[in-house]
Enzyme design. Structure first.
Site, mmCIF file in Angstrom:
data_model
loop_
_atom_site.group_PDB
_atom_site.id
_atom_site.type_symbol
_atom_site.label_atom_id
_atom_site.label_comp_id
_atom_site.label_asym_id
_atom_site.label_seq_id
_atom_site.Cartn_x
_atom_site.Cartn_y
_atom_site.Cartn_z
ATOM 1 N N TYR A 236 0.827 -1.209 0.000
ATOM 2 C CA TYR A 236 0.000 0.000 0.000
ATOM 3 C C TYR A 236 0.865 1.264 0.000
ATOM 4 O O TYR A 236 0.762 2.109 -0.893
ATOM 5 C CB TYR A 236 -0.949 -0.030 1.206
ATOM 6 C CG TYR A 236 -1.667 1.271 1.501
ATOM 7 C CD1 TYR A 236 -2.505 1.860 0.557
ATOM 8 C CD2 TYR A 236 -1.501 1.922 2.726
ATOM 9 C CE1 TYR A 236 -3.159 3.053 0.827
ATOM 10 C CE2 TYR A 236 -2.153 3.103 3.004
ATOM 11 C CZ TYR A 236 -2.978 3.679 2.059
ATOM 12 O OH TYR A 236 -3.618 4.860 2.327
ATOM 13 N N LYS A 240 1.594 3.925 -3.041
ATOM 14 C CA LYS A 240 1.178 5.325 -2.843
ATOM 15 C C LYS A 240 2.383 6.259 -3.033
ATOM 16 O O LYS A 240 2.263 7.333 -3.614
ATOM 17 C CB LYS A 240 0.583 5.536 -1.445
ATOM 18 C CG LYS A 240 -0.771 4.903 -1.201
ATOM 19 C CD LYS A 240 -1.921 5.563 -1.940
ATOM 20 C CE LYS A 240 -2.394 6.851 -1.359
ATOM 21 N NZ LYS A 240 -3.632 7.348 -2.038
HETATM 22 N N1 LIG Z 1 -8.652 6.296 5.876
HETATM 23 C C1 LIG Z 1 -7.449 6.629 6.328
HETATM 24 O O1 LIG Z 1 -7.154 6.499 7.524
HETATM 25 C C2 LIG Z 1 -6.420 7.196 5.392
HETATM 26 C C3 LIG Z 1 -5.193 7.600 5.929
HETATM 27 C C4 LIG Z 1 -4.230 8.132 5.071
HETATM 28 C C5 LIG Z 1 -4.503 8.279 3.726
HETATM 29 N N2 LIG Z 1 -5.701 7.860 3.230
HETATM 30 C C6 LIG Z 1 -5.921 8.041 1.798
HETATM 31 O O2 LIG Z 1 -7.177 8.681 1.647
HETATM 32 C C7 LIG Z 1 -7.826 8.235 0.482
HETATM 33 C C8 LIG Z 1 -9.211 7.746 0.802
HETATM 34 O O3 LIG Z 1 -9.148 6.782 1.802
HETATM 35 P P1 LIG Z 1 -10.473 6.077 2.326
HETATM 36 O O4 LIG Z 1 -10.193 5.651 3.713
HETATM 37 O O5 LIG Z 1 -11.645 6.903 2.018
HETATM 38 O O6 LIG Z 1 -10.456 4.789 1.393
HETATM 39 P P2 LIG Z 1 -11.621 3.754 1.112
HETATM 40 O O7 LIG Z 1 -12.720 3.913 2.070
HETATM 41 O O8 LIG Z 1 -10.945 2.429 0.984
HETATM 42 O O9 LIG Z 1 -12.141 4.203 -0.328
HETATM 43 C C9 LIG Z 1 -11.365 4.064 -1.466
HETATM 44 C C10 LIG Z 1 -12.162 4.582 -2.632
HETATM 45 O O10 LIG Z 1 -11.371 4.473 -3.831
HETATM 46 C C11 LIG Z 1 -12.176 3.871 -4.830
HETATM 47 N N3 LIG Z 1 -11.385 3.159 -5.820
HETATM 48 C C12 LIG Z 1 -10.553 2.111 -5.625
HETATM 49 N N4 LIG Z 1 -10.047 1.707 -6.796
HETATM 50 C C13 LIG Z 1 -10.556 2.523 -7.750
HETATM 51 C C14 LIG Z 1 -10.401 2.617 -9.153
HETATM 52 N N5 LIG Z 1 -9.605 1.770 -9.823
HETATM 53 N N6 LIG Z 1 -11.081 3.569 -9.824
HETATM 54 C C15 LIG Z 1 -11.887 4.423 -9.164
HETATM 55 N N7 LIG Z 1 -12.085 4.382 -7.836
HETATM 56 C C16 LIG Z 1 -11.420 3.448 -7.133
HETATM 57 C C17 LIG Z 1 -13.053 2.923 -4.053
HETATM 58 O O11 LIG Z 1 -14.122 2.526 -4.890
HETATM 59 P P3 LIG Z 1 -14.841 1.087 -4.784
HETATM 60 O O12 LIG Z 1 -15.937 1.294 -3.791
HETATM 61 O O13 LIG Z 1 -15.302 0.851 -6.170
HETATM 62 O O14 LIG Z 1 -13.804 0.114 -4.316
HETATM 63 C C18 LIG Z 1 -13.450 3.809 -2.898
HETATM 64 O O15 LIG Z 1 -14.433 4.709 -3.303
HETATM 65 C C19 LIG Z 1 -6.925 7.169 -0.130
HETATM 66 O O16 LIG Z 1 -6.167 7.769 -1.137
HETATM 67 C C20 LIG Z 1 -6.030 6.749 1.011
HETATM 68 O O17 LIG Z 1 -4.778 6.309 0.560
HETATM 69 C C21 LIG Z 1 -6.667 7.324 4.023
#
Ligand SMILES: NC(=O)c1ccc[n+]([C@@H]2O[C@H](COP(=O)([O-])OP(=O)(O)OC[C@H]3O[C@@H](n4cnc5c(N)ncnc54)[C@H](OP(=O)(O)O)[C@@H]3O)[C@@H](O)[C@H]2O)c1
Length: 480
Positions: A236, A240
């Site tokens: 991951y 990233k």
């Molecule tokens: N949550 C955290 O604690 C955290 C911390 C640091 C950074 N981040 C970053 O924040 C961002 C959002 O995190 P999150 O927690 O909201 O993640 P999440 O809940 O896992 O959601 C990921 C999203 O990306 C979409 N996605 C995945 N593959 C895709 C593709 N090929 N084309 C289009 N959409 C796609 C997923 O769609 P599907 O529903 O179709 O799978 C989902 O809508 C990410 O970039 C992550 O790296 C998150």
């Protein structure tokens, strides 16, 4: 720059957001629509999945969620009409070069989009290498390329993660990655080669006609190996980090902001306190602890956990948008709390112990689960030796000893899985310096920012109050 007009800035803007079926992007979408109903249009790029059309997914997984209840109350019977005017669902997939969008829709979007916010990612630590590369690395490149072709583009916000720093110790700064940079000094990181390697390995495995499960496992192992080879702890964060490299490399003159949140947790305040979705990182530890599954844990008890409530992170995105629009830049914001308002594992453990002692979770039979203080081991090897002894004891029929610590097999396996997944972060002694983010809020504050609506200053968080009154009750409600 006048930050009193921050909501005005959103008025008439057309914004493409990816990742809206996920946790963070839908909070962002809700916030924009609530604070600025005059936003022109939000294009939401969503993958159709399992024969479910993208617009059905948006209805079910975004607008239909409790998260939108405040907006629903505000708009009453106008909710649906408002949403259909403001939202355009675009079926797509960022792992395709043109984001998988039809030419017809593309024509429309090219002319209109002002800002692109790429939140989409695969967030599984041990994702298959081909998938993680496709979404987190090449997907990021595809989004930049797409943004650059939009006639009126003013800004790209790319959401990354603070943990692209790998296992570096000490202070972590908001510095960009150079193309091909590695964490262990091993030369030769070439993203094109990584792509070919993943494709070739996958096609070799398919040619062998192996079962899908075996292919998945081997592709997961490949990601893990490649990440470790160049110094990252898992697929991951490695993919990233490479995504950031490509964003930097392909941006040209496009204004680009990379947001690096730390661990994003339940909302502090908006649209209501305690909205959370999906059991991830720290939450899975809290859930297993509250359920009485976890009573021994290897971790540095003085380790600082870096957490940021989701609504505060979303506020930082909006303020960064206003700040950087139309100004060529590559700016990185680490959005977290460890530098200016740290909370340690020991403090968190005491808070969780206090909470679950006073509010024990009731199991399926309605019995309160009595928890005890975790036995915290400062050494992962000792933990592994204890597990080995426990397993041995079970096999020898000495299960009483084991029960006192784990209440046995299923729980033991769960604890092991958790520990393995988070191993790199259990002794993670790093602090995320957030000077850019601090300056962002300082400048905005000095120029009239309405902090009641757009606050993201970590100093405003009282951890005990947040955990006892907001976060733990919310994970009990949504995740237990
Ligand atoms: N949550 C955290 O604690 C955290 C911390 C640091 C950074 N981040 C970053 O924040 C961002 C959002 O995190 P999150 O927690 O909201 O993640 P999440 O809940 O896992 O959601 C990921 C999203 O990306 C979409 N996605 C995945 N593959 C895709 C593709 N090929 N084309 C289009 N959409 C796609 C997923 O769609 P599907 O529903 O179709 O799978 C989902 O809508 C990410 O970039 C992550 O790296 C998150």
């Amino acid at each position: 720059m006048d930050f009193r007009s921050i909501t005005e800035f959103l008025s008439n803007k057309t914004i493409l957001v990816t990742g809206v079926t996920g946790f963070i992007a839908k909070i962002l979408v809700e916030k924009i629509l609530r604070v600025q109903p005059n936003v022109k249009k939000l294009y939401l790029l969503v993958r159709p999945r399992d024969a479910q059309a993208a617009d059905v997914r948006v209805q079910d997984e975004v607008l239909g969620m409790e998260l939108f209840k405040v907006l629903k109350e505000n708009l009453g019977t106008n909710f649906e009409a408002f949403m259909s005017e403001k939202i355009s669902v675009v079926a797509g997939d960022i792992s395709y070069e043109n984001l998988g969008v039809t030419t017809d829709q593309m024509k429309d979007m090219y002319k209109r989009i002002d800002i692109v916010i790429n939140v989409a990612a695969t967030t599984k630590f041990d994702e298959r290498y081909d998938i993680a590369l496709g979404v987190n690395t090449l997907g990021a490149r595809n989004v930049v390329k797409f943004a650059k072709t939009c006639a009126n583009i003013q800004l790209l916000i790319h959401v990354s993660t603070a943990f692209v720093c790998g296992e570096k110790k000490g202070l972590i700064f908001e510095s960009p990655y150079a193309m091909g940079e590695t964490l262990n000094g091993v030369n030769g990181l070439d993203i094109d080669y990584e792509k070919k390697l993943a494709e070739q390995t996958l096609s070799n495995l398919k040619a062998k006609d192996l079962p899908e499960k075996e292919i998945r496992l081997m592709m997961q192992n490949l990601g893990n190996q490649r990440a470790k080879h160049y110094g990252w702890p898992n697929t991951y964060v490695f993919t990233k980090a490479m995504g950031e490299m490509l964003v930097g490399h392909f941006r040209g003159n496009l204004p680009v902001v990379i947001m690096r949140p730390t661990i994003v947790c339940s909302t502090l305040k908006e649209p209501f306190p305690g909205w959370v979705e999906g059991c991830r990182t720290i939450d899975s530890v809290a859930v297993t602890y509250g359920k009485g599954i976890l009573s021994i844990f290897p971790i540095d008890r003085n380790m600082v956990f870096d957490l940021i409530p989701a609504d505060m992170f979303v506020n930082s995105i909006i303020v960064a948008m206003k700040t950087h629009v139309r100004i060529p830049c590559l700016t990185i914001y680490q959005v977290g709390t460890s530098y200016r308002n740290p909370v340690t594992f020991k403090e968190l453990h005491d808070i969780h112990y206090h909470y679950f002692t006073n509010n024990p979770w009731s199991n399926g039979e309605g019995n309160p689960v009595i928890i005890r203080k975790c036995l915290v081991l400062n050494n992962i090897q000792i933990f592994e030796i204890i597990l080995f002894i426990l397993l041995f004891a079970t096999r020898m029929g000495l299960s009483d000893l084991q029960r006192t610590l784990f209440n046995f097999d299923k729980k033991l396996k769960k604890a092991m899985k958790l520990v393995n997944l988070y191993k790199p972060y259990l002794f993670f002694n790093s602090i995320f310096v957030d000077t850019n983010t601090e300056n962002l809020i300082k400048t905005a504050r000095e120029n009239g920012l309405d902090e009641d609506v757009f606050n993201f200053d970590p100093l405003c968080i009282n951890w005990k109050d947040y955990f006892i009154n907001i976060h733990i009750p919310s994970i009990v409600k949504y995740l237990f």
